[in-house]
Design a protein around this motif. Structure first.
Motif, PDB file in Angstrom:
ATOM      1  N   ASP A  44       0.824  -1.204   0.000  1.00 55.13           N
ATOM      2  CA  ASP A  44       0.000   0.000   0.000  1.00 55.13           C
ATOM      3  C   ASP A  44       0.862   1.260   0.000  1.00 55.13           C
ATOM      4  N   GLU A  45       1.918   1.260   0.814  1.00 52.18           N
ATOM      5  CA  GLU A  45       2.822   2.413   0.846  1.00 52.18           C
ATOM      6  C   GLU A  45       3.509   2.603  -0.497  1.00 52.18           C
ATOM      7  N   GLN A  46       3.964   1.509  -1.102  1.00 48.32           N
ATOM      8  CA  GLN A  46       4.637   1.573  -2.393  1.00 48.32           C
ATOM      9  C   GLN A  46       3.696   2.118  -3.460  1.00 48.32           C
ATOM     10  N   ALA A  47       2.459   1.669  -3.458  1.00 50.33           N
ATOM     11  CA  ALA A  47       1.489   2.161  -4.437  1.00 50.33           C
ATOM     12  C   ALA A  47       1.217   3.642  -4.213  1.00 50.33           C
ATOM     13  N   GLY A  48       1.127   4.062  -2.964  1.00 50.53           N
ATOM     14  CA  GLY A  48       0.916   5.472  -2.664  1.00 50.53           C
ATOM     15  C   GLY A  48       2.067   6.336  -3.148  1.00 50.53           C
ATOM     16  N   ARG A  49       3.298   5.884  -2.931  1.00 50.17           N
ATOM     17  CA  ARG A  49       4.462   6.641  -3.401  1.00 50.17           C
ATOM     18  C   ARG A  49       4.483   6.697  -4.924  1.00 50.17           C
ATOM     19  N   PHE A  50       4.116   5.615  -5.576  1.00 54.43           N
ATOM     20  CA  PHE A  50       4.094   5.571  -7.040  1.00 54.43           C
ATOM     21  C   PHE A  50       3.098   6.594  -7.582  1.00 54.43           C
ATOM     22  N   ILE A  51       1.914   6.628  -7.004  1.00 54.05           N
ATOM     23  CA  ILE A  51       0.890   7.572  -7.459  1.00 54.05           C
ATOM     24  C   ILE A  51       1.312   9.002  -7.146  1.00 54.05           C
ATOM     25  N   ASP A  52       1.847   9.243  -5.951  1.00 55.49           N
ATOM     26  CA  ASP A  52       2.286  10.590  -5.580  1.00 55.49           C
ATOM     27  C   ASP A  52       3.397  11.077  -6.501  1.00 55.49           C
ATOM     28  N   GLY A  53       4.248  10.171  -6.947  1.00 51.22           N
ATOM     29  CA  GLY A  53       5.351  10.539  -7.830  1.00 51.22           C
ATOM     30  C   GLY A  53       4.898  10.907  -9.222  1.00 51.22           C
ATOM     31  N   HIS A  54       3.694  10.533  -9.595  1.00 55.44           N
ATOM     32  CA  HIS A  54       3.192  10.810 -10.932  1.00 55.44           C
ATOM     33  C   HIS A  54       2.151  11.926 -10.964  1.00 55.44           C
ATOM     34  N   LEU A  55       2.010  12.654  -9.883  1.00 56.92           N
ATOM     35  CA  LEU A  55       1.092  13.785  -9.863  1.00 56.92           C
ATOM     36  C   LEU A  55       1.702  14.955 -10.625  1.00 56.92           C
ATOM     37  N   ARG A  56       0.863  15.718 -11.303  1.00 58.09           N
ATOM     38  CA  ARG A  56       1.365  16.878 -12.026  1.00 58.09           C
ATOM     39  C   ARG A  56       1.726  17.997 -11.079  1.00 58.09           C
ATOM     40  N   GLU A  57       0.919  18.184 -10.055  1.00 64.35           N
ATOM     41  CA  GLU A  57       1.176  19.223  -9.064  1.00 64.35           C
ATOM     42  C   GLU A  57       1.199  18.568  -7.682  1.00 64.35           C
ATOM     43  N   PRO A  58       2.075  19.038  -6.828  1.00 64.65           N
ATOM     44  CA  PRO A  58       2.052  18.464  -5.472  1.00 64.65           C
ATOM     45  C   PRO A  58       0.750  18.819  -4.768  1.00 64.65           C
ATOM     46  N   ALA A  59       0.324  17.961  -3.887  1.00 67.78           N
ATOM     47  CA  ALA A  59      -0.902  18.197  -3.141  1.00 67.78           C
ATOM     48  C   ALA A  59      -0.727  19.387  -2.213  1.00 67.78           C
TER      49      ALA A  59
END
Length: 63
Positions: A44-59
């Motif tokens: 779950d953590e790995q998937a979260g980091r993967f998705i966060d790394g592919h965001l266009r803008e930081p949250a």
């Protein structure tokens, strides 16, 4: 001749069997080993980091 049965012992034996049956059902429904829980947490953590790394803008920070 009929077999003599101690009713107190028979009741206790039946109660133990019922408790064990209920425990087995709970283990099947809710039980996961610590390794399984840790593995799922890491995935779950790995998937979260993967998705966060592919965001266009930081949250945006919500402070």
């Amino acid at each position: 001749m009929a077999e003599i049965v101690n009713l107190r012992q028979a009741r206790k034996q039946k109660a133990r069997a019922d408790k064990e049956r209920a425990a087995a059902g709970n283990r099947a429904a809710y039980g996961r080993t610590k390794d399984e829980r840790e593995r799922q947490r890491r995935l779950d953590e790995q998937a979260g980091r993967f998705i966060d790394g592919h965001l266009r803008e930081p949250a945006p920070d919500e402070t």
